[in-house]
Design a protein around this motif. Structure first.
Motif, PDB file in Angstrom:
ATOM      1  N   ALA A  48       0.828  -1.205   0.000  1.00  0.00           N
ATOM      2  CA  ALA A  48       0.000   0.000   0.000  1.00  0.00           C
ATOM      3  C   ALA A  48       0.862   1.256   0.000  1.00  0.00           C
ATOM      4  O   ALA A  48       0.566   2.238  -0.689  1.00  0.00           O
ATOM      5  CB  ALA A  48      -0.925  -0.009   1.207  1.00  0.00           C
ATOM      6  N   MET A  49       1.941   1.263   0.779  1.00  0.00           N
ATOM      7  CA  MET A  49       2.820   2.431   0.827  1.00  0.00           C
ATOM      8  C   MET A  49       3.497   2.644  -0.527  1.00  0.00           C
ATOM      9  O   MET A  49       3.613   3.778  -1.016  1.00  0.00           O
ATOM     10  CB  MET A  49       3.874   2.247   1.922  1.00  0.00           C
ATOM     11  N   LEU A  50       3.953   1.569  -1.151  1.00  0.00           N
ATOM     12  CA  LEU A  50       4.609   1.696  -2.453  1.00  0.00           C
ATOM     13  C   LEU A  50       3.630   2.161  -3.520  1.00  0.00           C
ATOM     14  O   LEU A  50       4.005   2.888  -4.457  1.00  0.00           O
ATOM     15  CB  LEU A  50       5.231   0.361  -2.857  1.00  0.00           C
ATOM     16  N   ALA A  51       2.365   1.758  -3.389  1.00  0.00           N
ATOM     17  CA  ALA A  51       1.366   2.170  -4.375  1.00  0.00           C
ATOM     18  C   ALA A  51       1.213   3.686  -4.417  1.00  0.00           C
ATOM     19  O   ALA A  51       0.916   4.264  -5.476  1.00  0.00           O
ATOM     20  CB  ALA A  51       0.021   1.507  -4.057  1.00  0.00           C
ATOM     21  N   LEU A  98      -4.172  -5.095  10.794  1.00  0.00           N
ATOM     22  CA  LEU A  98      -4.866  -3.992  10.127  1.00  0.00           C
ATOM     23  C   LEU A  98      -5.674  -4.509   8.932  1.00  0.00           C
ATOM     24  O   LEU A  98      -5.219  -5.391   8.193  1.00  0.00           O
ATOM     25  CB  LEU A  98      -3.870  -2.940   9.644  1.00  0.00           C
ATOM     26  N   SER A  99      -6.859  -3.945   8.750  1.00  0.00           N
ATOM     27  CA  SER A  99      -7.660  -4.281   7.565  1.00  0.00           C
ATOM     28  C   SER A  99      -7.128  -3.489   6.370  1.00  0.00           C
ATOM     29  O   SER A  99      -6.335  -2.549   6.507  1.00  0.00           O
ATOM     30  CB  SER A  99      -9.128  -3.924   7.808  1.00  0.00           C
ATOM     31  N   TRP A 100      -7.589  -3.849   5.170  1.00  0.00           N
ATOM     32  CA  TRP A 100      -7.168  -3.109   3.978  1.00  0.00           C
ATOM     33  C   TRP A 100      -7.590  -1.651   4.070  1.00  0.00           C
ATOM     34  O   TRP A 100      -6.839  -0.745   3.657  1.00  0.00           O
ATOM     35  CB  TRP A 100      -7.754  -3.738   2.717  1.00  0.00           C
ATOM     36  N   ALA A 101      -8.760  -1.372   4.616  1.00  0.00           N
ATOM     37  CA  ALA A 101      -9.219   0.013   4.739  1.00  0.00           C
ATOM     38  C   ALA A 101      -8.308   0.793   5.686  1.00  0.00           C
ATOM     39  O   ALA A 101      -7.938   1.954   5.410  1.00  0.00           O
ATOM     40  CB  ALA A 101     -10.659   0.043   5.232  1.00  0.00           C
ATOM     41  N   LEU A 114      -3.792   4.753   6.587  1.00  0.00           N
ATOM     42  CA  LEU A 114      -2.462   5.069   7.120  1.00  0.00           C
ATOM     43  C   LEU A 114      -1.479   5.367   6.002  1.00  0.00           C
ATOM     44  O   LEU A 114      -0.609   6.243   6.137  1.00  0.00           O
ATOM     45  CB  LEU A 114      -1.954   3.921   7.987  1.00  0.00           C
ATOM     46  N   ALA A 115      -1.597   4.649   4.879  1.00  0.00           N
ATOM     47  CA  ALA A 115      -0.688   4.891   3.751  1.00  0.00           C
ATOM     48  C   ALA A 115      -0.862   6.295   3.182  1.00  0.00           C
ATOM     49  O   ALA A 115       0.075   6.861   2.591  1.00  0.00           O
ATOM     50  CB  ALA A 115      -0.932   3.855   2.667  1.00  0.00           C
ATOM     51  N   ALA A 116      -2.030   6.890   3.383  1.00  0.00           N
ATOM     52  CA  ALA A 116      -2.296   8.224   2.836  1.00  0.00           C
ATOM     53  C   ALA A 116      -1.679   9.341   3.651  1.00  0.00           C
ATOM     54  O   ALA A 116      -1.499  10.457   3.147  1.00  0.00           O
ATOM     55  CB  ALA A 116      -3.809   8.428   2.761  1.00  0.00           C
ATOM     56  N   ALA A 150      -4.988   4.502  -3.223  1.00  0.00           N
ATOM     57  CA  ALA A 150      -4.135   3.358  -2.919  1.00  0.00           C
ATOM     58  C   ALA A 150      -4.871   2.057  -3.183  1.00  0.00           C
ATOM     59  O   ALA A 150      -4.313   1.106  -3.773  1.00  0.00           O
ATOM     60  CB  ALA A 150      -3.680   3.421  -1.459  1.00  0.00           C
ATOM     61  N   LEU A 151      -6.140   1.971  -2.804  1.00  0.00           N
ATOM     62  CA  LEU A 151      -6.912   0.747  -3.029  1.00  0.00           C
ATOM     63  C   LEU A 151      -7.094   0.484  -4.519  1.00  0.00           C
ATOM     64  O   LEU A 151      -7.014  -0.679  -4.976  1.00  0.00           O
ATOM     65  CB  LEU A 151      -8.272   0.859  -2.338  1.00  0.00           C
ATOM     66  N   THR A 152      -7.343   1.546  -5.280  1.00  0.00           N
ATOM     67  CA  THR A 152      -7.519   1.389  -6.725  1.00  0.00           C
ATOM     68  C   THR A 152      -6.252   0.855  -7.372  1.00  0.00           C
ATOM     69  O   THR A 152      -6.290  -0.047  -8.223  1.00  0.00           O
ATOM     70  CB  THR A 152      -7.904   2.744  -7.356  1.00  0.00           C
ATOM     71  N   THR A 153      -5.104   1.413  -6.971  1.00  0.00           N
ATOM     72  CA  THR A 153      -3.826   0.952  -7.523  1.00  0.00           C
ATOM     73  C   THR A 153      -3.575  -0.497  -7.127  1.00  0.00           C
ATOM     74  O   THR A 153      -3.129  -1.317  -7.953  1.00  0.00           O
ATOM     75  CB  THR A 153      -2.686   1.843  -7.003  1.00  0.00           C
ATOM     76  N   LEU A 154      -3.854  -0.854  -5.890  1.00  0.00           N
ATOM     77  CA  LEU A 154      -3.638  -2.225  -5.439  1.00  0.00           C
ATOM     78  C   LEU A 154      -4.537  -3.204  -6.185  1.00  0.00           C
ATOM     79  O   LEU A 154      -4.119  -4.325  -6.500  1.00  0.00           O
ATOM     80  CB  LEU A 154      -3.888  -2.318  -3.929  1.00  0.00           C
ATOM     81  N   ALA A 155      -5.768  -2.782  -6.460  1.00  0.00           N
ATOM     82  CA  ALA A 155      -6.677  -3.643  -7.217  1.00  0.00           C
ATOM     83  C   ALA A 155      -6.161  -3.849  -8.632  1.00  0.00           C
ATOM     84  O   ALA A 155      -6.216  -4.961  -9.181  1.00  0.00           O
ATOM     85  CB  ALA A 155      -8.079  -3.040  -7.232  1.00  0.00           C
TER      86      ALA A 155
END
Length: 704
Positions: free
Chosen positions: A42-45, A151-154, A159-161, A187-192
């Motif tokens: 998530a951080m790298l995204a 931690l959940s994905w949400a 936190l990544a933001a 971040a979620l969109t990029t991970l998806a």
């Protein structure tokens, strides 16, 4: 991060630094947690999508950022990689082209030397998450009270933001939370798109992120003195065991008990303010483990009259609270016996009286201590010796004074040697724990010395029984008052000269409570005593801890010394009850003492000659002390330059003969004091029976 024994937040111990132009900054975290794969992705995204492809710098991104900054106005583009951010966090500097070049070179060197995985792990340990939080391990605990692995994905996306602009994306204010949620959605969109999140997980994460709310910020309890003490102890003593990946330190404190103690103490202090009391301090310790459950340093850090001072650590006159240690030492050394008669009578050579201005005459040690009589305690100190008692109190941790014992003199027995509530409670732990002295425990992993024996078990238990007997406290302390409980409690009160300090240390089978009441300016209060003021607070706290009321009856008591049996003694003579002695007290005597006591009852039938052959000494010189040194005052009247001679006689006789330097000096009643005019030189004193059948050991003194 410090928690109480039940996991409730107490405080955070941060990293303090001076930032130019900002001042002192406190930051938290830097926990070296191994970053979960989901957190890293998530951080790298959001921060460095090509992290695994470049050598620490992204040339294409740097060229793009340079062109953007040269051709456009407004917000500047940074193009910093994860490795460059690590370089900047470790060596902050001004934002200019030179510093960028240094960061780029350092980023390449770090990546080549340590590898990408180590650089990413270090980044997730250092990266700021706002509100002073650094590192994913601390941020997960601080914002969501869970380890990073849970931690959940949400939560990961939120936190990544934050690190891009922690103040702008502060989730603890509504606008910042909205911005962090919007960036977390990216971040979620990029991970998806990368296939890191499945379709179902993505939908769930998006819904949870949109509905996410933050728990209330953990607040430090209203116990700043406790927090400051814990901080100082951690820095000074250190921690033996602490998981660096989850640096939560569990303290022994129970915040529920802390709050109740503060409420009970402050409630009673309000009534005492009418008679000049201003401040209060309390320590509550669990018996056996020596864990501190509550520590109240004052009536409130921000209150008037010195609330910012921690009176639980302040040195003040302890009044009579040191007497039990003298009795325990005297019993252990054979200077005092439980069935010996002590004399509470006026003695000009001591220069002191009792707090109530009266005298109780002959008393058993149980009564003399329970009634807190000053004359017997001072005479007992004489018999023990100033230096011996002074050193014993040092070993107990009551003081660390380098001054000579003579500076405090016999008034050491009644409060001339200053100490603090924390020192006093620790020392009383030796009485409560069968003679074993140990450190108070404030947190898990605290480095403490192994408990060590400073008193014989039987002496500690005997003194505990003295202090737990409500009947023995009569007439100085009334029945059913602040010094009496429905369950077994041993206690000792203390009142310093001029009513400046009021103390009590009280313990049951489960808890120990120490209380001090006084003034910030060390001034006098209006007749405020340890029993009246501190005793009322300790009683309220112990009743609360035991969950009972003052009119309940709870079975149980303190253990008697091993190898002893109860014997009813005549309170005025110390001899076994023959049915005609009036007031009696139950005392615990060893088999040897019991035989000696029976011998006294049988003495008339056996004759004095037989009794003198008993192995126990029946005649002894109580005062002066053997090998003591005395000084004449050339400016005092001759009648004042004298030494009081006192005897301890456990024989059925009406008279004894005092011998001085081998010659008869006076014939007197065994319980009556005799005054000998001092003359320079070495002198010897001895007691004889009028018949000459028995004599005491000789006592030697020096007069200068």
């Amino acid at each position: 991060m410090l928690t109480d024994r039940n996991g409730a937040f107490v405080t955070q111990l941060g990293h303090e630094s001076e930032v130019p132009g900002v001042g002192r900054v406190v930051e938290y975290g830097y926990w070296p947690a191994a970053p979960p794969e989901r957190v890293a992705r998530a951080m790298l995204a959001l921060e460095d999508r090509r992290f695994h492809d470049h050598p620490g710098i992204n040339p294409a991104a740097m060229l793009r950022a340079t062109w953007h900054n040269l051709t456009r106005t407004g917000r500047r583009s940074g193009a910093s990689t994860i490795a460059m951010q690590v370089a900047r966090m470790q060596q902050p500097g001004p934002r200019n082209l030179w510093s960028k070049a240094v960061e780029a070179g350092t980023a390449v060197a770090l990546t080549l030397r340590y590898g990408r995985a180590a650089v990413l792990a270090h980044y997730l340990r250092l990266v700021p998450y706002g509100n002073g939080s650094h590192g994913i391990g601390h941020a997960a605990r601080y914002y969501f009270d869970k380890p990073a692995a849970d931690l959940s994905w949400a939560e990961i996306a939120l936190l990544a933001a934050i690190p891009q602009a922690p103040a702008l994306h502060n989730p603890r204010n509504p606008a910042g939370l909205a911005r962090a949620v919007a960036r977390g959605q990216r971040a979620l969109t990029t991970l998806a798109a990368q296939g890191a999140i499945g379709a179902g997980e993505y939908d769930t994460a998006v819904a949870q992120l949109a509905a996410i709310t933050m728990s209330a910020q953990p607040l430090r309890p209203d116990a700043l003195h406790l927090v400051l003490r814990l901080r100082d102890m951690v820095e000074r003593v250190g921690i033996a065991r602490l998981d660096p990946a989850d640096a939560r330190l569990r303290t022994s404190v129970d915040l529920g008990v802390q709050a109740r103690v503060a409420r009970l103490a402050e409630l009673r202090l309000t009534a005492l303010q009418l008679v000049g009391a201003q401040q209060v301090a309390v320590l509550v310790v669990r018996r056996g483990t020596r864990e501190v459950l509550a520590s109240l340093g004052s009536a409130g850090y921000a209150v008037r009259h010195g609330g910012a001072f921690d009176y639980s650590a302040a040195s003040r006159s302890p009044g009579s609270t040191l007497k039990p240690f003298l009795y325990a030492l005297a019993l252990q050394r054979g200077v005092l016996r439980p069935d010996e008669i002590m004399v509470d009578m006026p003695d000009r050579s001591l220069g002191m009286g009792n707090a109530d201005g009266g005298f109780l005459g002959p008393l058993l040690p149980r009564q003399a201590l329970a009634n807190s009589r000053n004359i017997p305690a001072a005479n007992l100190l004489r018999r023990i010796g100033l230096e011996s008692a002074f050193q014993h109190l040092r070993e107990l941790g009551v003081h660390d004074s380098e001054a000579p014992a003579a500076q405090f003199g016999l008034s050491m027995a009644i409060g001339s040697l200053p100490t603090g509530l924390d020192r006093l409670v620790r020392a009383y732990g030796a009485l409560a724990e069968d003679g074993m002295l140990g450190d108070l425990v404030w947190y898990d992993g605290q480095r403490v010395a192994p408990p060590r024996r400073l008193m014989a078990q039987w002496a500690a238990r005997q003194v505990t029984l003295f202090l737990a007997d409500p009947q023995a406290r009569l007439p100085s302390f009334q029945r059913h008052g602040t010094t009496e409980y429905p369950f077994a409690v041993a206690l000792k009160t203390g009142t310093s000269q001029g009513f400046r300090d009021a103390w009590i240390v009280a313990w049951s089978n489960d808890f120990m409570v120490g209380v001090w009441v006084g003034r910030a300016d060390a001034g006098p209060m209006m007749g405020v005593t340890g029993a009246q003021a501190a005793g009322a607070i300790a009683q309220a706290i112990l009743l609360d801890l035991h969950g009972t009321s003052a009119d309940a009856l709870v079975a149980g008591g303190f253990a008697a010394p091993d190898g002893t049996a109860p014997v009813a003694l005549c309170a005025r003579t110390g001899r076994p009850d023959d049915g005609a002695c009036g007031e009696t007290l139950l005392e615990w005597l060893s088999a040897e003492d019991t035989l000696g006591a029976r011998a006294e009852v049988e003495a008339p039938a056996r004759g004095l000659a037989d009794l003198s052959a008993e192995p126990l000494q029946r005649l002894s010189v109580v005062s002066p002390e053997h090998n003591s040194r005395h000084w004449r005052n050339p400016e005092a009247l001759p009648r004042l330059n004298r030494i009081t001679l006192r005897a301890a006689v456990r024989l059925p006789v009406s008279q004894v003969v005092w011998h001085v330097n081998g010659e008869p000096f006076a014939v007197t009643d065994p319980s009556a004091p005799v005054y000998w005019p001092m003359t320079p030189g070495i002198h010897r004193f001895q007691l004889w029976l009028p018949s000459g059948d028995a004599a005491s050991r000789s006592v030697r003194i020096v007069v200068e």
